[in-house]
Structure formats: structure tokens, C-alpha cells
Design a protein around this motif. Structure first.
Motif, PDB file in Angstrom:
ATOM      1  N   ASP A  20     -51.368 -19.829  94.307  1.00 18.21           N
ATOM      2  CA  ASP A  20     -51.859 -18.621  94.987  1.00 18.21           C
ATOM      3  C   ASP A  20     -50.963 -18.238  96.163  1.00 18.21           C
ATOM      4  OD1 ASP A  20     -52.478 -20.557  96.859  1.00 18.21           O
ATOM      5  OD2 ASP A  20     -54.619 -20.122  96.905  1.00 18.21           O
ATOM      6  N   LEU A  21     -51.267 -17.098  96.790  1.00 14.82           N
ATOM      7  CA  LEU A  21     -50.445 -16.596  97.894  1.00 14.82           C
ATOM      8  C   LEU A  21     -50.337 -17.607  99.036  1.00 14.82           C
ATOM      9  CD1 LEU A  21     -51.603 -12.887  98.102  1.00 14.82           C
ATOM     10  CD2 LEU A  21     -49.355 -13.707  97.482  1.00 14.82           C
ATOM     11  N   ASN A  22     -51.444 -18.239  99.367  1.00 13.31           N
ATOM     12  CA  ASN A  22     -51.436 -19.224 100.435  1.00 13.31           C
ATOM     13  C   ASN A  22     -50.507 -20.389 100.093  1.00 13.31           C
ATOM     14  OD1 ASN A  22     -52.255 -20.347 102.911  1.00 13.31           O
ATOM     15  ND2 ASN A  22     -53.851 -21.539 101.904  1.00 13.31           N
ATOM     16  N   GLY A  23     -50.561 -20.848  98.853  1.00 13.87           N
ATOM     17  CA  GLY A  23     -49.702 -21.941  98.418  1.00 13.87           C
ATOM     18  C   GLY A  23     -48.228 -21.552  98.439  1.00 13.87           C
ATOM     19  N   ILE A  24     -47.928 -20.327  98.011  1.00 13.34           N
ATOM     20  CA  ILE A  24     -46.543 -19.848  98.039  1.00 13.34           C
ATOM     21  C   ILE A  24     -46.061 -19.760  99.479  1.00 13.34           C
ATOM     22  CG2 ILE A  24     -45.079 -17.843  97.573  1.00 13.34           C
ATOM     23  CD1 ILE A  24     -46.746 -17.404  95.005  1.00 13.34           C
ATOM     24  N   GLN A  25     -46.906 -19.264 100.367  1.00 12.90           N
ATOM     25  CA  GLN A  25     -46.553 -19.168 101.783  1.00 12.90           C
ATOM     26  C   GLN A  25     -46.224 -20.557 102.344  1.00 12.90           C
ATOM     27  OE1 GLN A  25     -49.822 -18.134 104.354  1.00 12.90           O
ATOM     28  NE2 GLN A  25     -48.481 -17.395 105.978  1.00 12.90           N
ATOM     29  N   SER A  30     -42.335 -24.986 103.870  1.00 12.52           N
ATOM     30  CA  SER A  30     -41.991 -26.406 103.803  1.00 12.52           C
ATOM     31  C   SER A  30     -40.719 -26.678 103.004  1.00 12.52           C
ATOM     32  CB  SER A  30     -43.158 -27.210 103.219  1.00 12.52           C
ATOM     33  OG  SER A  30     -43.378 -26.861 101.863  1.00 12.52           O
ATOM     34  N   GLU A  31     -40.514 -25.983 101.902  1.00  6.18           N
ATOM     35  CA  GLU A  31     -39.377 -26.279 101.032  1.00  6.18           C
ATOM     36  C   GLU A  31     -38.151 -25.417 101.327  1.00  6.18           C
ATOM     37  OE1 GLU A  31     -40.497 -26.376  96.893  1.00  6.18           O
ATOM     38  OE2 GLU A  31     -42.367 -27.428  97.356  1.00  6.18           O
ATOM     39  N   LEU A  36     -43.168 -16.851 106.641  1.00  9.15           N
ATOM     40  CA  LEU A  36     -43.648 -15.485 106.454  1.00  9.15           C
ATOM     41  C   LEU A  36     -45.153 -15.465 106.654  1.00  9.15           C
ATOM     42  CD1 LEU A  36     -41.734 -14.533 103.165  1.00  9.15           C
ATOM     43  CD2 LEU A  36     -41.154 -13.856 105.485  1.00  9.15           C
ATOM     44  N   THR A  37     -45.676 -14.327 107.081  1.00  4.71           N
ATOM     45  CA  THR A  37     -47.123 -14.184 107.173  1.00  4.71           C
ATOM     46  C   THR A  37     -47.686 -14.048 105.759  1.00  4.71           C
ATOM     47  OG1 THR A  37     -47.089 -11.774 107.290  1.00  4.71           O
ATOM     48  CG2 THR A  37     -46.931 -12.989 109.393  1.00  4.71           C
ATOM     49  N   TYR A  38     -48.978 -14.224 105.655  1.00  7.02           N
ATOM     50  CA  TYR A  38     -49.649 -14.079 104.363  1.00  7.02           C
ATOM     51  C   TYR A  38     -49.378 -12.690 103.779  1.00  7.02           C
ATOM     52  CZ  TYR A  38     -53.529 -14.206 101.012  1.00  7.02           C
ATOM     53  OH  TYR A  38     -54.290 -14.163  99.876  1.00  7.02           O
TER      54      TYR A  38
END
Length: 152
Positions: A20-25, A30-31, A36-38
Motif C-alpha cells: 500500500d501507499l504507506n508501505g511504499i512511503q 528506508s531502502e 516523501l509525504t504520503y
């Protein structure tokens, strides 16, 4: 901060995995070291035509039938059933989400399901949206929500 072509390919791969968007953010931070903001992540996906795939559902273990959940609680927690026709099914929660004036659930004809809310400032928001509804589905949702609120 700009996202490189390599990082954009990582985002495409994560979206294809159903993250989801939160996970991509979080993964971008981290990687890739890109913070970036949500909303910026959401715009990044929209601008590049990236859609989040439906996450595979985990295997469900059969639940013991000895202690069934009360129907009132089960109905309140369960998302709206998938609609048979071309209209979304919109429901109003009996107990509102904390911080919301109104909240409920919706099931779109295309299979997308989620929870919606209207906060104290009158702003509309989504919670737990399982995909992306089409513009036509969103328009039908707005109509159905208006009808539901008029009856309430």
C-alpha cells in the motif's frame, strides 16, 4: 526530492506486490533514502500510471464454530457485500470511527472495498481502500452516499 528511474522501477515492483501507499512511503525512505509525504507518494503513483495490485489474501484457517460472533458485531465489522448490479453498496457505521463525524463502508461493482469517513472539518477520506475505483464508480458512490445521508 526527485525519484530516479531505478527508484521508480522499485516503486512499480512494490505496487505490483500489493504494497500500500504507506508501505511504499516507508520503503522509499528506508531502502532508497527518499523521504516523501504520503500525498507525494500518491501523486508519484498517479503521475506515473502506477496502480497498486490487490494484495494476496492470507490463507484463512477454519474457525471453530463453538463460539460464533454476535451478528450485530459481525455486521458492523464486515465490509459491505459485493454488489450484484452496477451500483456501489454504501453503509453507515453504527459506531463512528474515532475523529469522524460520519463513517461507513462501501463495496464497488469492480470489487474494490473500503471504509470512508467525514471528519469534524467536513473533509472526506478513505480508510482501508482495497484498490482503486473507476471514476464512474466514484461518481455512483457519491450519489449513493448522498442518498444514504438524506435517509439517515
Amino acid at each position: 526530492m526527485k525519484v530516479t528511474a531505478e527508484q521508480l522501477e522499485d516503486v512499480r515492483a512494490w505496487a505490483a506486490q500489493g504494497i500500500d501507499l504507506n508501505g511504499i512511503q516507508k520503503r522509499l525512505a528506508s531502502e532508497c533514502g527518499v523521504h516523501l509525504t504520503y500525498m507525494d507518494v500518491r501523486f508519484l503513483l498517479l503521475d506515473n500510471g502506477i496502480e497498486i495490485a490487490a494484495a494476496p489474501e492470507p490463507e484463512k484457517k477454519p474457525e471453530p464454530a463453538a463460539q460464533p460472533a454476535p451478528q450485530a458485531e459481525a455486521a458492523a465489522d464486515a465490509p459491505a457485500p459485493a454488489p450484484a448490479g452496477g451500483k456501489p453498496v454504501v453503509t453507515l457505521d453504527e459506531i463512528q470511527i474515532p475523529g469522524a463525524v460520519l463513517s461507513g463502508k462501501v463495496a464497488f461493482p469492480g470489487g474494490t472495498k473500503g471504509s470512508w469517513l467525514i471528519d469534524n472539518a467536513g473533509r472526506f477520506g478513505w480508510s482501508e481502500l482495497s484498490g482503486t475505483p473507476t471514476p464512474e464508480e466514484l461518481q455512483a458512490f457519491q450519489f449513493e452516499l448522498t442518498q444514504l445521508l438524506r435517509r439517515a
